[in-house]
Every structure is written in C-alpha cells, then in structure tokens.
Write a protein that holds these residues in place. Structure first.
Motif, PDB file in Angstrom:
ATOM      1  N   LYS A 101       0.294   5.124 -15.366  1.00 54.66           N
ATOM      2  CA  LYS A 101       0.517   4.287 -16.458  1.00 54.66           C
ATOM      3  C   LYS A 101      -0.081   2.935 -16.371  1.00 54.66           C
ATOM      4  CE  LYS A 101       5.133   2.260 -18.538  1.00 54.66           C
ATOM      5  NZ  LYS A 101       6.373   2.266 -18.560  1.00 54.66           N
ATOM      6  N   LYS A 102      -0.318   2.337 -15.226  1.00 51.01           N
ATOM      7  CA  LYS A 102      -1.215   1.168 -15.038  1.00 51.01           C
ATOM      8  C   LYS A 102      -2.686   1.355 -15.843  1.00 51.01           C
ATOM      9  CE  LYS A 102       1.139  -1.006 -11.418  1.00 51.01           C
ATOM     10  NZ  LYS A 102       1.171  -1.553 -10.096  1.00 51.01           N
ATOM     11  N   LYS A 103      -3.313   2.658 -15.189  1.00 51.01           N
ATOM     12  CA  LYS A 103      -4.639   2.960 -15.878  1.00 51.01           C
ATOM     13  C   LYS A 103      -4.654   3.378 -17.034  1.00 51.01           C
ATOM     14  CE  LYS A 103      -6.022   4.816 -11.251  1.00 51.01           C
ATOM     15  NZ  LYS A 103      -6.344   5.971 -10.196  1.00 51.01           N
ATOM     16  N   ALA A 104      -3.613   3.777 -17.817  1.00 53.05           N
ATOM     17  CA  ALA A 104      -3.613   4.352 -19.008  1.00 53.05           C
ATOM     18  C   ALA A 104      -3.347   3.161 -20.103  1.00 53.05           C
ATOM     19  CB  ALA A 104      -2.631   5.334 -19.379  1.00 53.05           C
ATOM     20  N   GLU A 105      -3.136   1.915 -19.738  1.00 50.93           N
ATOM     21  CA  GLU A 105      -2.914   0.909 -20.638  1.00 50.93           C
ATOM     22  C   GLU A 105      -4.241   0.606 -21.346  1.00 50.93           C
ATOM     23  OE1 GLU A 105      -1.811  -2.716 -18.403  1.00 50.93           O
ATOM     24  OE2 GLU A 105       0.078  -1.698 -17.982  1.00 50.93           O
ATOM     25  N   GLY A 106      -3.970   0.416 -22.708  1.00 48.66           N
ATOM     26  CA  GLY A 106      -5.201   0.368 -23.753  1.00 48.66           C
ATOM     27  C   GLY A 106      -5.601   1.582 -24.049  1.00 48.66           C
ATOM     28  N   ASN A 107      -5.398   2.740 -23.647  1.00 51.34           N
ATOM     29  CA  ASN A 107      -5.913   3.808 -24.080  1.00 51.34           C
ATOM     30  C   ASN A 107      -4.851   4.767 -24.572  1.00 51.34           C
ATOM     31  OD1 ASN A 107      -7.183   6.766 -24.427  1.00 51.34           O
ATOM     32  ND2 ASN A 107      -8.307   6.391 -22.324  1.00 51.34           N
ATOM     33  N   GLU A 108      -5.098   5.094 -26.117  1.00 50.97           N
ATOM     34  CA  GLU A 108      -4.002   5.534 -27.018  1.00 50.97           C
ATOM     35  C   GLU A 108      -3.769   7.058 -26.353  1.00 50.97           C
ATOM     36  OE1 GLU A 108      -1.362   5.421 -30.207  1.00 50.97           O
ATOM     37  OE2 GLU A 108      -2.722   4.019 -29.623  1.00 50.97           O
ATOM     38  N   GLU A 109      -4.735   7.786 -26.113  1.00 54.78           N
ATOM     39  CA  GLU A 109      -4.718   9.321 -25.700  1.00 54.78           C
ATOM     40  C   GLU A 109      -4.034   9.559 -24.281  1.00 54.78           C
ATOM     41  OE1 GLU A 109      -7.744  13.150 -24.666  1.00 54.78           O
ATOM     42  OE2 GLU A 109      -8.388  11.298 -25.891  1.00 54.78           O
ATOM     43  N   LEU A 110      -4.340   8.580 -23.369  1.00 59.12           N
ATOM     44  CA  LEU A 110      -3.889   8.597 -21.849  1.00 59.12           C
ATOM     45  C   LEU A 110      -2.279   8.131 -22.278  1.00 59.12           C
ATOM     46  CD1 LEU A 110      -6.382   7.431 -19.736  1.00 59.12           C
ATOM     47  CD2 LEU A 110      -5.637   9.746 -19.815  1.00 59.12           C
ATOM     48  N   GLN A 111      -1.977   7.297 -23.171  1.00 55.37           N
ATOM     49  CA  GLN A 111      -0.647   6.828 -23.090  1.00 55.37           C
ATOM     50  C   GLN A 111       0.199   8.038 -23.700  1.00 55.37           C
ATOM     51  OE1 GLN A 111       0.983   4.081 -22.348  1.00 55.37           O
ATOM     52  NE2 GLN A 111      -0.471   2.505 -22.330  1.00 55.37           N
ATOM     53  N   THR A 112      -0.253   8.897 -24.637  1.00 51.08           N
ATOM     54  CA  THR A 112       0.569   9.952 -25.217  1.00 51.08           C
ATOM     55  C   THR A 112       0.648  10.837 -24.421  1.00 51.08           C
ATOM     56  OG1 THR A 112      -0.572   9.603 -27.449  1.00 51.08           O
ATOM     57  CG2 THR A 112       0.572  11.882 -26.991  1.00 51.08           C
ATOM     58  N   LYS A 113      -0.422  11.133 -23.445  1.00 46.51           N
ATOM     59  CA  LYS A 113      -0.419  12.278 -22.137  1.00 46.51           C
ATOM     60  C   LYS A 113       0.797  11.664 -21.057  1.00 46.51           C
ATOM     61  CE  LYS A 113      -4.584  14.429 -22.619  1.00 46.51           C
ATOM     62  NZ  LYS A 113      -6.072  14.831 -21.827  1.00 46.51           N
ATOM     63  N   PHE A 114       0.800  10.397 -20.840  1.00 49.85           N
ATOM     64  CA  PHE A 114       1.724   9.834 -19.965  1.00 49.85           C
ATOM     65  C   PHE A 114       2.916   9.728 -20.423  1.00 49.85           C
ATOM     66  CE2 PHE A 114       4.077   6.357 -18.314  1.00 49.85           C
ATOM     67  CZ  PHE A 114       3.968   6.479 -16.981  1.00 49.85           C
ATOM     68  N   ALA A 115       3.143   9.714 -21.724  1.00 48.98           N
ATOM     69  CA  ALA A 115       4.535   9.955 -22.111  1.00 48.98           C
ATOM     70  C   ALA A 115       5.224  11.425 -22.171  1.00 48.98           C
ATOM     71  CB  ALA A 115       4.868   9.392 -23.594  1.00 48.98           C
ATOM     72  N   ASP A 116       4.328  12.176 -22.405  1.00 51.40           N
ATOM     73  CA  ASP A 116       4.591  13.673 -22.013  1.00 51.40           C
ATOM     74  C   ASP A 116       5.012  13.890 -20.653  1.00 51.40           C
ATOM     75  OD1 ASP A 116       4.182  14.067 -24.904  1.00 51.40           O
ATOM     76  OD2 ASP A 116       2.178  15.133 -24.696  1.00 51.40           O
ATOM     77  N   LEU A 117       4.053  13.393 -19.913  1.00 49.99           N
ATOM     78  CA  LEU A 117       4.376  13.500 -18.391  1.00 49.99           C
ATOM     79  C   LEU A 117       5.530  13.000 -18.182  1.00 49.99           C
ATOM     80  CD1 LEU A 117       0.719  13.068 -16.719  1.00 49.99           C
ATOM     81  CD2 LEU A 117       2.178  15.294 -16.823  1.00 49.99           C
ATOM     82  N   GLU A 118       5.886  11.635 -18.701  1.00 49.61           N
ATOM     83  CA  GLU A 118       7.317  11.125 -18.165  1.00 49.61           C
ATOM     84  C   GLU A 118       8.506  12.064 -18.624  1.00 49.61           C
ATOM     85  OE1 GLU A 118       7.205   6.964 -19.617  1.00 49.61           O
ATOM     86  OE2 GLU A 118       7.560   6.337 -17.545  1.00 49.61           O
ATOM     87  N   LYS A 119       8.461  12.471 -19.849  1.00 49.23           N
ATOM     88  CA  LYS A 119       9.459  13.516 -20.326  1.00 49.23           C
ATOM     89  C   LYS A 119       9.722  14.543 -19.542  1.00 49.23           C
ATOM     90  CE  LYS A 119       8.987  12.070 -25.398  1.00 49.23           C
ATOM     91  NZ  LYS A 119       8.598  12.482 -26.435  1.00 49.23           N
ATOM     92  N   GLN A 120       8.539  15.289 -19.009  1.00 49.18           N
ATOM     93  CA  GLN A 120       8.574  16.281 -18.206  1.00 49.18           C
ATOM     94  C   GLN A 120       9.087  16.031 -16.809  1.00 49.18           C
ATOM     95  OE1 GLN A 120       8.027  19.484 -19.109  1.00 49.18           O
ATOM     96  NE2 GLN A 120       8.838  19.994 -17.144  1.00 49.18           N
ATOM     97  N   TYR A 121       8.583  14.931 -16.309  1.00 50.28           N
ATOM     98  CA  TYR A 121       9.225  14.456 -14.960  1.00 50.28           C
ATOM     99  C   TYR A 121      10.670  14.343 -14.906  1.00 50.28           C
ATOM    100  CZ  TYR A 121       9.980  11.206 -11.252  1.00 50.28           C
ATOM    101  OH  TYR A 121      10.822  10.556 -10.192  1.00 50.28           O
ATOM    102  N   LYS A 122      11.116  13.674 -16.123  1.00 47.94           N
ATOM    103  CA  LYS A 122      12.734  13.196 -16.232  1.00 47.94           C
ATOM    104  C   LYS A 122      13.431  14.871 -16.323  1.00 47.94           C
ATOM    105  CE  LYS A 122      15.889  10.700 -19.084  1.00 47.94           C
ATOM    106  NZ  LYS A 122      16.290   9.909 -20.065  1.00 47.94           N
TER     107      LYS A 122
END
Length: 197
Positions: free
Chosen positions: A59-80
C-alpha cells in the motif's frame, strides 16, 4: 470412563486395566488430533499475519500509482474474504475439538452425537474447553436418545450367577442350567410320592 464403573460391573482387575488402557489411547488420540489441528491453524494465522504485513508494505509503495491502487484494493478485498473464511474455519475447528473432548467417555460415538448438537449455541473458552451451551443439549439428548450415552451407573446383576461365588453372600457355584435341573428333579420326587396319581 471411570474405573469404579467397571469395578461395579464385576470385571476382573486385569480386564479393567486393559479397558482403561484402550480408553486412554482413544482419549490421547483425540487430544493429539486436536493439537495437530491447533498447530496447523497457528501456521495459517502466521501466514495471514505475514500477508497482512506485505499488504501494508504494498500500500505504501502503490501511493500515487492509479493502476497499483486498483490492484491493491482488489487484493485487500480478497484478503478480507480469506481472513473471514480462516476465522470461521478456526472457530469451527476449535468448537468441534472442544465438543469431542467434552463428550469423550460419555457417549458411544462422539462424532455421531456432535452432529446432533446445535453448535451455534455452544461457546468455547480461551483454554479451548466448552464454556456453555453443551450441558443443556446433552441433558435433552440423554432424555430423548439415551442409547447414545455410556451408562453412568453400574448395571445391577441379574438373579443368576454363572460360576464362582462372592464371599459372604452364601451363593454357590450353581449355574442357571444346574439350578433348573435341580428344580426339575425335586418336582419329579414330589410327583413320585404323590398318592393321588
């Protein structure tokens, strides 16, 4: 299973020792299975904790990158979703283990009896033992299906003794067959002496 119960049935000490040893193996196997299950669940928890740390780092590394933010959100949902599934499995495994250990020695088949219980009303404590909700259900099951439970009181001996004597009771070594033959012989003697034949 208690030694007193087996002694009340009139079993010999050697037979009681064998039964208790076998029962001990069963209880020990259930405890070992519970420990193995707990160990594997602890490993899963460590994996989830490591994944949680990786997600925070990502999440820290993805700040400022739109595509990584989307992937991170998907991963966060799957993790939950995965974490909720893990917690449900952990709770179910702890409950099943606690119920089986609580039923050990009280019922003939702990697996069968555990399927008849409403597990939603049973609570497990921090130590892994059943806190509440089981005793009430056991009482109800004992009333409706007593054949599932190991008898608590020793069985009363029948009027017949097959061989052997009990000191101080005055009983003999007569078997049921010899008692029947004795009664038949006495009845025959009475009919021989009967003048009204």
């Amino acid at each position: 299973m208690k030694r007193d119960f087996l002694e009340g049935l009139g079993l010999e000490k050697e037979a009681i020792d064998k039964i208790m040893a076998e029962h001990g193996k069963t209880v020990e196997a259930q405890k070992q299975k519970a420990n193995e299950l707990s160990s594997s669940l602890d490993d899963l928890k460590k994996q989830l904790d490591a994944r949680d740390a990786d997600l925070k780092d990502l999440k820290k590394k993805a700040e400022g990158n739109e595509e990584l933010q989307t992937k991170f959100a998907d991963l966060e949902k799957q993790y939950k979703v995965d974490k909720e599934a893990y917690e449900t499995k952990l709770k179910d495994a702890q409950l099943a283990s606690a119920v089986k250990l609580a039923l050990a020695g009280k019922v003939h088949d702990a697996d069968l009896v555990s399927t008849l219980l409403d597990k939603a009303t049973i609570e497990v404590g921090e130590d892994g033992s059943v806190k509440k909700g089981l005793d009430e259900q056991i009482k109800t099951l004992k009333e409706s299906k007593p054949f599932l439970f190991v008898p608590e009181q020793p069985a009363k001996p029948s009027g017949f003794r097959v061989g052997g004597t009990k000191p101080g009771t005055g009983t003999t070594d007569e078997t049921p067959g010899s008692l029947f033959a004795k009664q038949a012989n006495e009845a025959a003697k009475v009919s021989e002496n009967n003048p009204w034949k």
